[in-house]
Design a protein around this motif. Structure first.
Motif, PDB file in Angstrom:
ATOM      1  N   TYR A 161       0.811  -1.220   0.000  1.00  0.00           N
ATOM      2  CA  TYR A 161       0.000   0.000   0.000  1.00  0.00           C
ATOM      3  C   TYR A 161       0.849   1.277   0.000  1.00  0.00           C
ATOM      4  O   TYR A 161       0.684   2.137   0.870  1.00  0.00           O
ATOM      5  CB  TYR A 161      -0.978  -0.001   1.190  1.00  0.00           C
ATOM      6  CG  TYR A 161      -2.082  -1.007   1.016  1.00  0.00           C
ATOM      7  CD1 TYR A 161      -3.243  -0.685   0.317  1.00  0.00           C
ATOM      8  CD2 TYR A 161      -1.942  -2.303   1.515  1.00  0.00           C
ATOM      9  CE1 TYR A 161      -4.238  -1.632   0.121  1.00  0.00           C
ATOM     10  CE2 TYR A 161      -2.941  -3.253   1.319  1.00  0.00           C
ATOM     11  CZ  TYR A 161      -4.075  -2.908   0.623  1.00  0.00           C
ATOM     12  OH  TYR A 161      -5.057  -3.826   0.430  1.00  0.00           O
ATOM     13  N   CYS A 162       1.752   1.376  -0.944  1.00  0.00           N
ATOM     14  CA  CYS A 162       2.438   2.662  -1.121  1.00  0.00           C
ATOM     15  C   CYS A 162       1.346   3.678  -1.448  1.00  0.00           C
ATOM     16  O   CYS A 162       0.403   3.360  -2.184  1.00  0.00           O
ATOM     17  CB  CYS A 162       3.456   2.572  -2.253  1.00  0.00           C
ATOM     18  SG  CYS A 162       4.704   1.327  -1.904  1.00  0.00           S
TER      19      CYS A 162
ATOM     20  N   TYR B 288       0.748   6.109  -3.294  1.00  0.00           N
ATOM     21  CA  TYR B 288       0.419   6.585  -4.650  1.00  0.00           C
ATOM     22  C   TYR B 288      -0.060   5.462  -5.563  1.00  0.00           C
ATOM     23  O   TYR B 288      -0.441   5.713  -6.702  1.00  0.00           O
ATOM     24  CB  TYR B 288       1.691   7.200  -5.291  1.00  0.00           C
ATOM     25  CG  TYR B 288       2.870   6.255  -5.194  1.00  0.00           C
ATOM     26  CD1 TYR B 288       3.047   5.240  -6.119  1.00  0.00           C
ATOM     27  CD2 TYR B 288       3.768   6.338  -4.136  1.00  0.00           C
ATOM     28  CE1 TYR B 288       4.100   4.348  -6.001  1.00  0.00           C
ATOM     29  CE2 TYR B 288       4.821   5.457  -4.011  1.00  0.00           C
ATOM     30  CZ  TYR B 288       4.976   4.466  -4.949  1.00  0.00           C
ATOM     31  OH  TYR B 288       5.991   3.566  -4.819  1.00  0.00           O
TER      32      TYR B 288
ATOM     33  N   GLN C  24       5.076  -8.060  -8.326  1.00  0.00           N
ATOM     34  CA  GLN C  24       5.070  -6.659  -7.907  1.00  0.00           C
ATOM     35  C   GLN C  24       6.209  -6.418  -6.920  1.00  0.00           C
ATOM     36  O   GLN C  24       6.780  -5.361  -6.879  1.00  0.00           O
ATOM     37  CB  GLN C  24       3.725  -6.292  -7.272  1.00  0.00           C
ATOM     38  CG  GLN C  24       2.747  -5.710  -8.265  1.00  0.00           C
ATOM     39  CD  GLN C  24       2.171  -6.754  -9.196  1.00  0.00           C
ATOM     40  OE1 GLN C  24       1.960  -7.888  -8.793  1.00  0.00           O
ATOM     41  NE2 GLN C  24       1.920  -6.391 -10.440  1.00  0.00           N
TER      42      GLN C  24
ATOM     43  N   ARG D  34       6.767   4.147   2.139  1.00  0.00           N
ATOM     44  CA  ARG D  34       7.733   3.201   1.561  1.00  0.00           C
ATOM     45  C   ARG D  34       8.475   2.391   2.630  1.00  0.00           C
ATOM     46  O   ARG D  34       9.127   1.397   2.319  1.00  0.00           O
ATOM     47  CB  ARG D  34       8.728   3.951   0.674  1.00  0.00           C
ATOM     48  CG  ARG D  34       8.110   4.491  -0.573  1.00  0.00           C
ATOM     49  CD  ARG D  34       7.726   3.385  -1.535  1.00  0.00           C
ATOM     50  NE  ARG D  34       8.897   2.788  -2.178  1.00  0.00           N
ATOM     51  CZ  ARG D  34       8.814   1.765  -3.013  1.00  0.00           C
ATOM     52  NH1 ARG D  34       7.671   1.188  -3.292  1.00  0.00           N
ATOM     53  NH2 ARG D  34       9.913   1.272  -3.571  1.00  0.00           N
TER      54      ARG D  34
HETATM   55  S1  SF4 Z   1       5.376  -2.132  -3.528  1.00  0.00           S
HETATM   56 FE1  SF4 Z   1       5.081  -1.599  -5.695  1.00  0.00          FE
HETATM   57  S2  SF4 Z   1       3.184  -2.615  -6.307  1.00  0.00           S
HETATM   58 FE2  SF4 Z   1       3.210  -2.601  -4.062  1.00  0.00          FE
HETATM   59  S3  SF4 Z   1       2.068  -0.779  -3.483  1.00  0.00           S
HETATM   60 FE3  SF4 Z   1       4.249  -0.187  -3.561  1.00  0.00          FE
HETATM   61  S4  SF4 Z   1       4.606   0.575  -5.657  1.00  0.00           S
HETATM   62 FE4  SF4 Z   1       2.633  -0.536  -5.650  1.00  0.00          FE
END
Ligand code: SF4
Length: 459
Positions: A161-162, A164, A202, A298
């Motif tokens: 769940y980043c 953006y 992902q 992040r």
């Molecule tokens: S890790 Fe990658 S796929 Fe998962 S939420 Fe973050 S940017 Fe999206």
């Protein structure tokens, strides 16, 4: 009776391309024929990563809605429009009025039956997934576009769940395919002459494979000789790489993509020790500033990220490193952007995928103010691109005069070929015979923008 025809149009990442290969297999098995000129069915595989991708999807729907095709009985009608792939809930609501069939990618095996029903005049048909763990579509053997480079999904979905990102909402929670299925698939690919195996997920670093009690462990000596137990054990990404590396054959293993918070010392050690694992990593940083990283959810700091880069380079001095980064994230100040620029100067990336921020509905970032002007986002992208050009050029210089093994990907024109090194460097060279899909040795003789020029040593 003439076969029904279809066309697939996909946007976005390699996972969507891989899904398209599975859609092709489903359609082919149901006796549909590919036709990119005048298809009866247009299958749109959407990407929700940026608003621009959704805008392009909207245009495709408009174009195909107005395109009359001859249904071979002299009656003009438009093609049936199918929408699948990564679509956010809000976009689903918008698009379901515009398309004929909206189907979850996990249910793609049902598509031919639904198309036939729809052709009989059944109204709107929605096939959305009922269950987040309904990943049966991985059982479908893909019709691969390439004869030498294979996309192999090992997991899908994301738990991170980043703030953006649309992926957790479009693809759901993380799901890892059973390790034996992946190993068996790769073993067959290599037996059939594939030279490059691209593992997809992902976040491949959080691969968490378990045994599937229904499938047998591949009967190869190499795998049976492996130290770690498959029975009842959780298999990490490192374990998976080591078991694939142990398969016989001359091939490369690549993977996309890695989350810095999950890149372990063990994985770095595995990359170093496995000769078939390419010495290249895409490690998305997304921002060079700790406050922005926090807003992005992040879960690492720039200090941690830089430490990882140091460990990777210490362990594999020739490793090439690329990144993904967003410019103009909500509330990103000039000073915070400067930290991204500084990171670019410090890390000296080989390649970077730079994106101007675009708000995705339903994500946590919608609570923030998208207050960086479009012009400023463009300006920030340009600054990072200029730094990248310089660092990539400097890094590429080190290849001049050296020998490199490359996998030849395509013929351009006038006898020119294009291939990639294991470090993902693009190389152009002249060749006489058909070299596509082969490993060859070249001597690097020069540079082009973001790439190299070479001369064949042997074939
Ligand atoms: S890790 Fe990658 S796929 Fe998962 S939420 Fe973050 S940017 Fe999206």
């Amino acid at each position: 009776m003439q076969k029904k025809t279809y066309k697939i149009k996909a946007w976005g990442c390699a996972m969507n391309l891989s899904d398209s290969e599975r859609i092709k297999a489903v359609m082919r098995a149901a006796d549909f024929k590919e036709n990119n000129i005048q298809p009866d069915v247009v299958i749109l595989v959407a990407c929700s990563i940026r608003q621009s991708a959704i805008d392009r999807l909207w245009w495709q729907i408009q174009i195909n809605s107005q395109k009359p095709i001859d249904n071979r009985q002299g009656i003009l009608k438009r093609p049936l429009i199918v929408l699948t792939g990564c679509v956010l809930e809000t976009d689903k609501k918008k698009f379901e009025k515009l398309v004929d069939i909206l189907i979850d990618i996990k249910k793609i095996e049902k598509l031919p039956v639904i198309i036939n029903k729809k052709s009989e005049g059944v109204k709107i048909i929605k096939q959305l997934s009922n269950s987040a763990t309904d990943y049966n579509y991985f059982h479908v053997s893909p019709v691969r576009d390439s004869k030498f480079s294979a996309l192999v999904p090992i997991m899908t979905g994301c738990n991170n769940y980043c703030s953006y990102c649309a992926v957790p909402y479009t693809r759901g929670r993380e799901y890892s395919r059973p390790a034996q299925k992946i190993i068996k698939e790769v073993e067959n690919l290599v037996k059939n002459g594939y030279k490059e195996i691209i593992l997809l997920g992902q976040n491949v670093n959080s691969y968490n494979g378990r045994l599937d009690s229904k499938s047998k462990i591949p009967d190869t000596k190499q795998i049976q000789n492996f130290k770690f137990k498959f029975q009842n054990d959780v298999i990490t990404f490192s374990d998976l790489l080591r078991s694939l590396n142990a398969l016989n054959g001359d091939f490369w293993i690549r993977f996309f993509t890695s989350h810095p918070k999950d890149l372990s010392d063990e994985l770095i050690k595995t990359m170093k020790e496995c000769d078939k694992v390419c010495k290249y990593i895409n490690l998305p940083v997304q921002a060079g500033d700790n406050a922005t990283l926090k807003k992005m959810n992040r879960k690492y700091s720039i200090q941690h990220y830089k430490k990882l880069i140091g460990k990777l380079r210490k362990s594999m001095p020739n490793i090439a490193i690329s990144t993904d980064i967003i410019v103009g994230f909500p509330e990103e100040t000039n000073k915070q952007f400067e930290n991204s620029a500084k990171l670019f100067r410090d890390v000296k990336y080989d390649m970077a995928y730079i994106a101007q921020f675009s708000m995705r509905p339903g994500t946590a970032a919608t609570k923030l103010k998208d207050n960086v002007r479009k012009e400023e986002k463009k300006h920030r992208e340009k600054i990072l691109t200029e730094i990248l050009k310089k660092t990539a050029w400097q890094n590429n210089k080190k290849y001049i005069g050296k020998l490199a093994k490359i996998l030849v990907e395509k013929k351009i024109k006038n006898g020119k070929y294009f291939g990639k090194t294991e470090s993902y460097k693009h190389v152009m060279f002249n060749g006489k015979k058909n070299l596509i899909g082969k490993f060859i040795m070249v001597k690097i003789s020069g540079m082009v923008s973001f790439g190299l020029k070479g001369k064949i040593i042997n074939t």
